[in-house]
Design an enzyme around this catalytic site. Sequence first.
Site, PDB file in Angstrom:
ATOM      1  N   ASP A   1      41.599  41.079  31.948  1.00  0.00           N
ATOM      2  CA  ASP A   1      41.116  42.143  31.056  1.00  0.00           C
ATOM      3  C   ASP A   1      42.271  42.678  30.206  1.00  0.00           C
ATOM      4  OD1 ASP A   1      42.467  43.535  33.007  1.00  0.00           O
ATOM      5  OD2 ASP A   1      40.848  44.955  33.443  1.00  0.00           O
TER       6      ASP A   1
ATOM      7  N   ASP B   1      38.298  37.866  34.919  1.00  0.00           N
ATOM      8  CA  ASP B   1      38.618  39.208  35.420  1.00  0.00           C
ATOM      9  C   ASP B   1      37.395  40.110  35.276  1.00  0.00           C
ATOM     10  OD1 ASP B   1      40.419  40.924  36.537  1.00  0.00           O
ATOM     11  OD2 ASP B   1      41.692  41.133  34.775  1.00  0.00           O
TER      12      ASP B   1
ATOM     13  N   GLU C   1      39.974  44.278  40.843  1.00  0.00           N
ATOM     14  CA  GLU C   1      41.030  45.240  41.161  1.00  0.00           C
ATOM     15  C   GLU C   1      40.548  46.192  42.254  1.00  0.00           C
ATOM     16  OE1 GLU C   1      42.501  47.484  37.809  1.00  0.00           O
ATOM     17  OE2 GLU C   1      42.905  45.679  36.646  1.00  0.00           O
TER      18      GLU C   1
ATOM     19  N   GLU D   1      50.694  43.665  41.872  1.00  0.00           N
ATOM     20  CA  GLU D   1      51.294  44.050  40.585  1.00  0.00           C
ATOM     21  C   GLU D   1      52.183  45.274  40.765  1.00  0.00           C
ATOM     22  OE1 GLU D   1      48.594  44.293  37.265  1.00  0.00           O
ATOM     23  OE2 GLU D   1      50.136  45.150  35.956  1.00  0.00           O
TER      24      GLU D   1
HETATM   25  O1  KIV Z   1      44.527  41.386  33.242  1.00  0.00           O
HETATM   26  C1  KIV Z   1      45.522  40.709  33.575  1.00  0.00           C
HETATM   27  O2  KIV Z   1      46.087  39.935  32.803  1.00  0.00           O
HETATM   28  C2  KIV Z   1      46.001  40.868  34.929  1.00  0.00           C
HETATM   29  C3  KIV Z   1      47.283  40.219  35.305  1.00  0.00           C
HETATM   30  C4  KIV Z   1      48.421  40.918  34.691  1.00  0.00           C
HETATM   31  C5  KIV Z   1      47.440  40.061  36.755  1.00  0.00           C
HETATM   32  O3  KIV Z   1      45.373  41.521  35.706  1.00  0.00           O
END
Ligand code: KIV
Length: 299
Positions: A47, A86, A118, A185
């Site tokens: 995202d 994501d 997440e 992260e």
């Molecule tokens: O959205 C994203 O690119 C991420 C990565 C940084 C792990 O969540």
Amino acid sequence: MEGKKVTAAALKEMKNRGEKITMIAAYDYPTAKMVDGAGIDAILVGDSLGNVILGYRDTLAVTMEEVIHHCRAVARGARRALVIGDMPFLSYQASVEDAVRNAGRLIKEGGAEAVKVEGGRGVADKIRAIIQAGIPVMGHLGLTPQWVHQLGGYRVQGRDYAAAQVILEDAKMLDKMGVFSIVLECVPWQLAKIITERVNVPTIGIGAGPYCDGQVLVLHDLLGMSVGELAPKFVKRYAQLNEIIEKALINFRDEVKAGKFPSLEHAYAMKDEDFRRLLTLEKRIPLSRWGDDEAEFNL
Ligand code: KIV
């Protein structure tokens, strides 16, 4: 690089044999092809596309439609790499039903082979339901940008004992629930190392030090193509494409303005004989050639 398609299960096997895992966040067909061709194991359609390519302030505005759209492009370009979609903000937080339906959309409509979610204990029921629906889930702990307002900004998480313990417990919980991998992260390297040793699934770090089972970076950061803010400390730039692109654009502008581009080298030619006939054509050509019997066209 050709080879067997990487699966969620294959990432676990890589951890077991001590092989480091590589993942890149990328968002379109040509870059997915390059990432795939370079032998990167997984492509995350993150995202982060909100900030990186759509010009949003943060990831919160990103929609399911946007992630699906970019997932499809990446899926078309990735032959070997595992494609992970994501789950954007509010695509899973409100209910288990939302979570399963939207995870399913990333697979069915987006062509993803797994999803990333997440959060830890607060969204455990959603993660469990997605896994039960047969969809491989990658967890994401530490700095979770969808929680930015609650976290009070983008900052390192788990720096003290109590905060580190919560992240460690969440990682163990996700491991037990059956996620196939966990992104860590912006956590201290010591915490990432302990988590990596205590869970069975691979950890993929970003700003989490060298002891994770794998590493992920955003493609535009790695290539020196991100726009705007300074890159965080954990970003290593393997190229400075911004400078190269800017120089190329300035050259193009200057050459067109100066009448240097295009030269005949970049133009198409017709046969000399046809060119001469054209030059000697009468001044008035009936437009019937173009299907209009009445009109005439003045050269
Ligand atoms: O959205 C994203 O690119 C991420 C990565 C940084 C792990 O969540």
